[in-house]
Scaffold this active site. Structure first.
Site, PDB file in Angstrom:
ATOM      1  N   ARG A  55       0.824  -1.215   0.000  1.00 12.54           N
ATOM      2  CA  ARG A  55       0.000   0.000   0.000  1.00 12.54           C
ATOM      3  C   ARG A  55       0.858   1.265   0.000  1.00 12.54           C
ATOM      4  O   ARG A  55       0.585   2.216  -0.735  1.00 12.54           O
ATOM      5  CB  ARG A  55      -0.907  -0.007   1.227  1.00 12.54           C
ATOM      6  CG  ARG A  55      -1.870   1.157   1.305  1.00 12.54           C
ATOM      7  CD  ARG A  55      -2.386   1.336   2.734  1.00 12.54           C
ATOM      8  NE  ARG A  55      -2.868   0.092   3.306  1.00 12.54           N
ATOM      9  CZ  ARG A  55      -4.125  -0.288   3.304  1.00 12.54           C
ATOM     10  NH1 ARG A  55      -5.041   0.466   2.743  1.00 12.54           N
ATOM     11  NH2 ARG A  55      -4.479  -1.425   3.875  1.00 12.54           N
ATOM     12  N   CYS A 105     -25.753  -0.748  -9.008  1.00 12.69           N
ATOM     13  CA  CYS A 105     -27.105  -0.903  -8.471  1.00 12.69           C
ATOM     14  C   CYS A 105     -27.065  -1.438  -7.043  1.00 12.69           C
ATOM     15  O   CYS A 105     -27.513  -2.552  -6.753  1.00 12.69           O
ATOM     16  CB  CYS A 105     -27.917  -1.824  -9.384  1.00 12.69           C
ATOM     17  SG  CYS A 105     -29.684  -1.724  -9.086  1.00 12.69           S
TER      18      CYS A 105
END
Length: 432
Positions: A290, A358
């Site tokens: 990261r 959605c």
């Protein structure tokens, strides 16, 4: 202007630039949503890690954690910088092979490596395998015998240390799916099995306490525990660890509330703990992922619809979402977002940035300060380089975005945008 954007990232047109390339040009050429990496920033972070070890006159290895972002181009940059890498699947290993990454600089991790994956690792002569459980010891022994081979290994232990981070990001505690538990004696039993197999060269001990860590005490305790274990095993079995791997998990600055450590801070803590013991100072390995790619990555989106709910909030919807960055939905992760064409514009409202998927939970930012934006505007989400594209999906049958590397004023497409045809290329008709 957002304090995470440097002044020299704004060009004469007032646009945000990445790697010296105008963000508007990137969006026009490659479309949105788009993932862009500042390659020079990746290089600088790798060099910063290496420099602090060299200044401390320590044997070391900086091994990039592939799971943060794996691509042929990424492995090529890592190789150019003389770093190592760790992989956790056949897919990551295959990508590294395709990139001609030096196999002797590869470590293979994972808590459920398959027989096929272990065979792939042995046949391709990876540098070391980080053994995670007893089943793996048995499988690896079979593979080494089958191919009349030897390989370097390390044991991953669960040191019983919980990092102060999200529950899903904690990996060093006793109750974890990763590694051999120390308290129950599992780790010592594993050591004896490995030492009894002449085909396995026992290099040392590995532990990883978690991710997105900002406190020094976790690394201090982790290094201390590893050295105590090494000393104990030396006294009991005459085994001298050549390598101590303290993992990664170094946090980055996603928002103003985050205060990451400087590389020299945790390296010095690890060295101090190692030197306290009456033990030859081993090679110290770290596995930043990261912290190498996170700050170097940007997600570019085009604004679409807007929904204003009087007395509540306004929603700004973009053309991406949880399919290209699931971390806000999965971890409640927070990012900063700016108007790419004018990052210095006054912030006039707070909005919720929603994705196009959605799902009610497809929210990229719960409360983002922005100038007034309209349909067609370009937004840039900052520090998205880790675990965004690597966790991307085709949910709702949306194609995954393209990935571009930018450096020295030039942009290079390194992963093509998926097409609609790509979405069905594995499908088979039921009717014939």
């Amino acid at each position: 202007m957002n304090s995470q954007i440097a002044v020299d990232q704004i060009n004469e047109q007032g646009h945000l630039t990445i790697g010296g390339v105008d963000i508007v040009e990137l969006a026009q050429k490659y479309g949105t949503p788009l993932v862009v990496y500042d390659v020079d920033q990746i290089r600088r972070q790798i060099r910063a890690f290496k420099k602090v070890f060299e200044e401390e006159n320590m044997a070391y290895a900086v091994s990039y954690a592939s799971k943060a972002f794996a691509a042929i181009a990424m492995y090529q940059v890592i190789a150019e910088e003389g770093a190592y890498t760790d992989v956790v699947s056949a897919g990551e290993l295959f990508t590294a092979i395709k990139a001609n990454f030096p196999m002797e600089r590869v470590s293979f991790h994972g808590n459920n490596k398959s027989l096929t994956e272990l065979e792939m690792a042995v046949k391709n002569h990876v540098g070391k395998i980080i053994i995670d459980n007893f089943h793996e010891i048995q499988l690896l022994a079979q593979v080494l015998k089958k191919y009349d081979a030897t390989i370097s290994v390390m044991l991953r232990i669960a040191p019983g240390i919980s990092a102060h981070t999200h529950e899903y990001d904690q990996t060093g505690q006793i109750d974890s799916k990763f590694g051999f538990d120390l308290e129950s004696g599992q780790a010592e039993k594993a050591l004896k099995q490995v030492l009894a197999n002449p085909r396995m060269k026992m290099l040392g001990i590995h532990a990883h306490i978690g991710s997105q860590i900002f406190a020094l005490n976790g690394f201090e305790m982790g290094a201390q525990k590893l050295m105590v274990v090494a000393q104990d095993w030396r006294e009991k079995y005459g085994y001298l660890a050549q390598v101590i791997n303290v993992g990664g998990g170094f946090g980055i600055k996603y928002t103003q509330e985050d205060h990451p450590l400087r590389p020299e801070e945790f390296v010095k803590v690890i060295k101090t703990e190692a030197e306290k013991m009456n033990y030859p100072l081993p090679e110290i390995d770290i596995e930043p992922g990261r912290s190498i790619v996170g700050p170097a990555g940007y997600n570019l989106y085009t604004v679409g619809s807007r929904k204003d709910i009087p007395g509540y909030r306004s929603y700004i919807t973009v053309d991406g979402g949880m399919g290209d960055n699931i971390r806000p939905a999965l971890y409640q992760a927070k990012y900063e977002t700016v108007l790419a064409t004018d990052p210095q514009a006054p912030l006039t409202e707070h909005v919720r940035i929603a994705g196009k998927y959605c799902e009610s939970g497809d929210i990229l930012a719960e409360d983002q300060a922005l100038p007034q934006v309209k349909a067609g505007d370009l937004l840039a989400m900052l520090d998205t380089g880790a675990y965004g594209y690597s966790m991307a999906s085709n949910y709702n049958r949306n194609p995954r975005p393209a990935v571009v590397f930018a450096e020295n004023g030039k942009a290079k497409l390194v992963i093509k945008r998926e097409s609609l045809e790509d979405l069905v290329h594995l499908d088979q008709s039921y009717l014939n």
